[in-house]
Scaffold this motif. Structure first.
Motif: not given
Length: 394
Positions: A292-297
């Motif tokens: 995935f391109v977007f991951l949380n902190r």
């Protein structure tokens, strides 16, 4: 009432069925008709491809059977209305109870459109039970009405009027134009976001109209380093759903377009700075690269609730940064309105609607046509310069 979910030990003919919702009553017994219905949807009904659809059915049935249990009503109470019988449908009682629910401020807790959505799930449940012989009735009166075409098509005058079947449970509702934000609000929103990942996610929704589920599962394999000499190029991306990666509504492939500057930002995100550090956290925890391109902190994929909360924090609480409400779906509506206007300037409105229908992944152009009314709420400047200004936003 309680909903539990199956694990990988739940198999049918040696095939695993994970996360199937099962409804239990207050005695922790399986509600058998609901269980049969859900299993039918999961295993037999080929039209349903999404777990979210199954979940929505389960939640509607949970709410309904909780109401029945609290009021000592039976789901299969005979329903007869003729010259010698008069019955009140349990589904109608549930509908009326749902309409009576109020919040602390006195406003309705459940909208009529939400109630209708739940009723459609209950209708499907009762139709199934009737078809397999669990009941000998359907707890509503069938109605027939004439329906005209909302978006008239070519040669529509040569066809007769369409007769559709309805029932007396459905509440009359009025379509409300989708909520969206102005170009100035887009600027305020993007400037207010300190989280670089969330800022880029926001720009991607505004540029493509991705749904929440599509956004949080957006895959790295779509990205490449663009040729910035072709600054105005619109780059096609084919969203291809997979079990462990990209998700789309109904698991239907569809195509979106991004500008070269946005592709550059996405490419830089996965190779430098915050995107790399979050990807490293994912790999150290799971032992493989995140798709995935977007991951949380924390280096985890975003959840839909997590994404909603990230936007909610911007306009609520003592530290709020903007004075207007915003949500991923409002950003999607904003994209659709702007894109419809832009495309209608290049071609006719019918072709523009068809284009937007494909970009949004709608199954019917009637759904897309609601954005025609939204165009009037935006100014000419916003409509004509949107994409260029979006690319320039930092």
């Amino acid at each position: 009432m309680k909903i539990i979910h199956t694990d990988n030990n739940f198999t049918v003919s040696n095939l695993e069925y994970l996360d199937v919702p099962i409804l239990l009553n207050n005695q922790m017994e399986i509600v058998k008709p609901v269980f049969r219905f859900i299993i039918y949807l999961v295993i037999q009904d080929g039209r349903i491809q999404s777990k979210k659809t199954i979940k929505s059915y389960a939640l509607a049935l949970y709410d309904y059977f909780s109401f029945l249990e609290a009021n000592e009503l039976n789901w299969d109470e005979p329903y007869l209305n003729d010259s010698q019988h008069f019955s009140i449908s349990a589904v109608a009682l549930y509908r009326n109870w749902s309409r009576s629910l109020l919040k602390n401020n006195g406003q309705r807790a459940v909208s009529d459109s939400t109630i209708n959505l739940r009723l459609s799930g209950l209708k499907r449940f009762y139709e199934y039970c009737y078809s397999v012989g669990l009941i000998s009735f359907e707890p509503w009166e069938t109605l027939f009405k004439v329906q005209t075409e909302i978006v008239p098509s070519f040669l529509s005058h040569t066809r007769g009027q369409k007769i559709v079947k309805s029932n007396d449970l459905v509440l009359k509702t009025f379509k409300v134009p989708p909520k969206m934000i102005s170009l100035e609000q887009c600027k305020q929103l993007i400037c207010s976001i300190n989280n670089k990942t969330l800022k880029l996610m926001t720009k991607l929704i505004l540029a493509t109209g991705l749904r929440k589920d599509e956004l949080i599962s957006f895959e790295r394999r779509y990205l490449f380093e663009p040729n910035m000499r072709r600054f105005d190029m619109r780059i096609p991306i084919d969203l291809v759903p997979s079990k462990t990666g990209q998700r789309t509504k109904g698991s239907k492939p569809r195509r979106i377009f991004v500008s070269a500057p946005l592709m550059r930002e996405l490419w830089d995100h996965i190779h430098f700075g915050e995107g790399v550090s979050r990807a490293n956290k994912f790999k150290s925890r799971y032992g493989y690269d995140s798709p995935f391109v977007f991951l949380n902190r924390f280096g985890e994929p975003y959840s839909e609730a997590g994404l909603n909360n990230a936007y909610r924090k911007l306009y609520t609480g003592a530290k709020k940064k903007i004075d207007f409400k915003v949500s991923p779906h409002m950003l999607r509506h904003t994209y659709a309105t702007i894109e419809l206007y832009s495309e209608s300037q290049r071609t006719n409105i019918a072709a523009a609607l068809t284009w937007i229908k494909e970009r949004l992944g709608h199954s019917s152009i009637v759904t897309t046509s609601v954005y025609l009314h939204c165009i009037e709420s935006l100014q000419e400047h916003e409509l004509s310069t949107y994409q260029n200004e979006l690319d320039a936003m930092e």
